[in-house]
Design an enzyme around this catalytic site. Structure first.
Site, short mmCIF file in Angstrom:
data_model
loop_
_atom_site.label_atom_id
_atom_site.label_comp_id
_atom_site.label_asym_id
_atom_site.label_seq_id
_atom_site.Cartn_x
_atom_site.Cartn_y
_atom_site.Cartn_z
N ASP A 10 -6.53 2.58 16.09
CA ASP A 10 -5.08 2.71 16.22
C ASP A 10 -4.53 3.57 15.08
OD1 ASP A 10 -2.55 2.26 17.35
OD2 ASP A 10 -2.21 0.50 16.11
N LEU A 11 -5.18 4.69 14.83
CA LEU A 11 -4.78 5.55 13.72
C LEU A 11 -3.62 6.45 14.13
CD1 LEU A 11 -5.44 6.30 10.81
CD2 LEU A 11 -7.00 8.03 11.69
N GLY A 33 0.79 -1.22 0.00
CA GLY A 33 0.00 0.00 0.00
C GLY A 33 0.82 1.27 0.00
N ASP A 87 4.75 4.22 4.91
CA ASP A 87 3.99 4.82 6.01
C ASP A 87 4.24 6.32 6.06
OD1 ASP A 87 5.92 5.33 8.59
OD2 ASP A 87 6.62 3.65 7.36
#
Length: 128
Positions: A94-95, A55, A58
């Site tokens: 948990d963002l 994806g 981070d």
């Protein structure tokens, strides 16, 4: 949508494998680990293994080029979470920057469907 494709998931039980502890240590040295080292769990501990498609990087280490890119990431994230909350009753508990993945894309726009309405926003060359 901006969520990664789930490739597989498994529930496992037991002590954390040594190979994964070494990977955890490497990650912890290179970045700030937000969780405790998982060697404290015993053989009765259960874990969920989630395998996702790639994806991106981070957000804590992704380099945004300007304030416009930060705004684009924020908009994509806000829209995606709003849709996930309404459609799937999903609540992210948990963002943080380490859980937001960003990649550069050649796509000019990102499309969404919300409450039956299909719309797009400019990608700004980013997918979050």
């Amino acid at each position: 949508n901006n969520f990664n494709l789930l490739k597989g998931s498994h529930v496992v039980k037991g002590c954390y494998p040594e190979k994964l502890l070494k990977a955890w240590d490497k990650f912890s040295r290179e970045k700030t680990a937000l969780n405790v080292r998982p060697d404290l769990f015993d053989e009765e501990q259960m874990f969920v293994i989630i395998e996702l498609e790639y994806g991106g990087q981070d957000l804590s280490s992704f380099v945004l080029r300007n304030a416009c890119e930060a705004e684009i990431v924020f908009k994509q994230l806000a829209i995606s979470l709003a849709i996930a909350e309404e459609v799937n009753l999903f609540e992210h508990r948990d963002l943080h920057l380490g859980n937001i993945l960003v990649s550069r894309t050649k796509s000019k726009s990102v499309s969404y469907t919300f409450r039956g309405e299909r719309f797009s926003i400019a990608s700004g060359g980013l997918m979050a």
